[in-house]
Design an enzyme around this catalytic site. Structure first.
Site, PDB file in Angstrom:
ATOM      1  CB  CYS A  63      69.160  20.668  -1.897  1.00  0.00           C
ATOM      2  SG  CYS A  63      67.769  19.534  -2.102  1.00  0.00           S
ATOM      3  CG  HIS A  83      67.853  23.977   0.541  1.00  0.00           C
ATOM      4  ND1 HIS A  83      67.067  24.056  -0.590  1.00  0.00           N
ATOM      5  CD2 HIS A  83      67.754  22.688   0.981  1.00  0.00           C
ATOM      6  CE1 HIS A  83      66.520  22.877  -0.814  1.00  0.00           C
ATOM      7  NE2 HIS A  83      66.916  22.033   0.124  1.00  0.00           N
ATOM      8  CG  ASN A 141      63.562  20.629  -0.867  1.00  0.00           C
ATOM      9  OD1 ASN A 141      64.183  21.259  -1.715  1.00  0.00           O
ATOM     10  ND2 ASN A 141      64.156  19.749  -0.077  1.00  0.00           N
TER      11      ASN A 141
END
Length: 323
Positions: free
Chosen positions: A114, A250, A280
């Protein structure tokens, strides 16, 4: 004079299939309210059968090039941040190069889960400042739906697919924080925390594997480390949270985003939030948020941005840039 890596264009692509929270209620013990209350996610996009990470990356790259008023032949290098490549090799970046019809330059992938886009952005900045490239296409692209264990309600509802891209171009600045472009980067990792977020497959197992996560542990590390890395990147150029126009984090979990903003003493109305619509998307989440933030009219030329992310490894980092 100082060479800066300045954002010339931005774009994104999302697969056509939209998956609302309610769709999971038929197969696992969950509900729209349960997912929203714990993550802030309302829907996400899933890639179609046969649609690959490189397919998404090419579409995002084309959008960024159009926004920049450039063609693939104007690009010197491509860096793709991804943990879901089409194949073990070759790199997604070379597939994007071919997909764009680009016959010059070079491409490679960066894998920091990520945090991948932050790492890729730092790589591109160093390449531009070092004179190795004048224009770099930096892409985050993922098909995380292919890594899900559909019986694990704590993880499978959190992730989505998508891609975002930036075109960075060398420009001369004065060497101060009024310059446009990347101003500072901070990158960190701690391999001791591997087991709290990982995929249980790979070459060693001969399987693709599924994502495994200890959610409470990841949450605890995320709040602490995201604020720390953002402050470290700001400190390097003598700035603070008060100077920031937008945090572009993020997009993993709304509570993590809120907690990080609180620690940075930045109000939520100065945070770009897209997690409700995308879930996500791992390395794609920051460039997706940058593209959406610009399209909404939030991010404007001259704005000071902090992009920060944390992912498996653990790996985390932040980039300070002036749009």
């Amino acid at each position: 004079m100082t060479t800066r890596a300045v954002v010339k264009g931005v774009g994104h692509y999302l697969p056509e299939r939209v998956v609302p929270n309610a769709e999971f209620e038929a197969t696992i013990d969950t509900s729209d309210e349960w997912i929203r209350s714990r993550s802030g996610i309302e829907r996400r996009h899933f890639a179609a059968e046969g649609q690959t990470t490189s397919d998404l990356a090419v579409r995002a790259a084309q959008a960024a090039l159009a926004d920049a008023g450039l063609t693939a032949e104007d690009i010197d290098a491509i860096i793709v941040a991804t943990s879901t490549p089409d194949l073990t090799f070759p790199s997604v970046a070379t597939m994007v190069q071919a997909g764009l019809g680009m016959t010059r330059g070079y491409g490679y992938d960066v894998q920091a889960v990520c945090a991948g886009f932050v790492f890729a952005l730092a790589n591109a900045d160093a390449m531009i400042r070092g004179g190795m490239a004048r224009r770099v296409l930096v892409i985050g692209a993922e098909t995380f739906s292919r890594l899900m264990d559909w019986t694990d309600r704590t993880t499978c509802v959190l992730f989505g697919d998508g891609a975002g891209a930036l075109v960075l171009e060398a420009a001369e600045g004065q060497g101060n924080t009024d310059d446009r472009g990347v101003l500072s980067c901070d990158l960190q990792s701690d391999g001791r925390q591997r087991d709290i977020l990982y995929v249980d497959g790979g070459v060693s197992t001969g399987t693709t594997g599924h994502l495994r996560m200890l959610g409470k542990e990841v949450f605890r590390h995320a709040i602490e480390k995201l604020a720390q890395t953002a402050h470290a990147a700001l400190d390097r150029v003598g700035l603070s949270g008060e100077d920031v126009d937008w945090i572009v984090p993020h997009q993993a979990n709304l509570r993590i985003i809120q907690g990080t903003a609180q620690r940075m003493q930045v109000p939520m109305d100065r945070v770009v939030v897209t997690v409700q619509d995308h879930g996500n998307t791992s390395a794609a989440s920051i460039p997706l948020a940058l593209s959406v933030g610009k399209a909404r009219g939030q991010i404007k030329p001259g704005d000071l941005l902090v992009c920060e992310a944390i992912g498996g490894g653990l790996a985390w980092g932040a980039v300070v840039l002036r749009w």
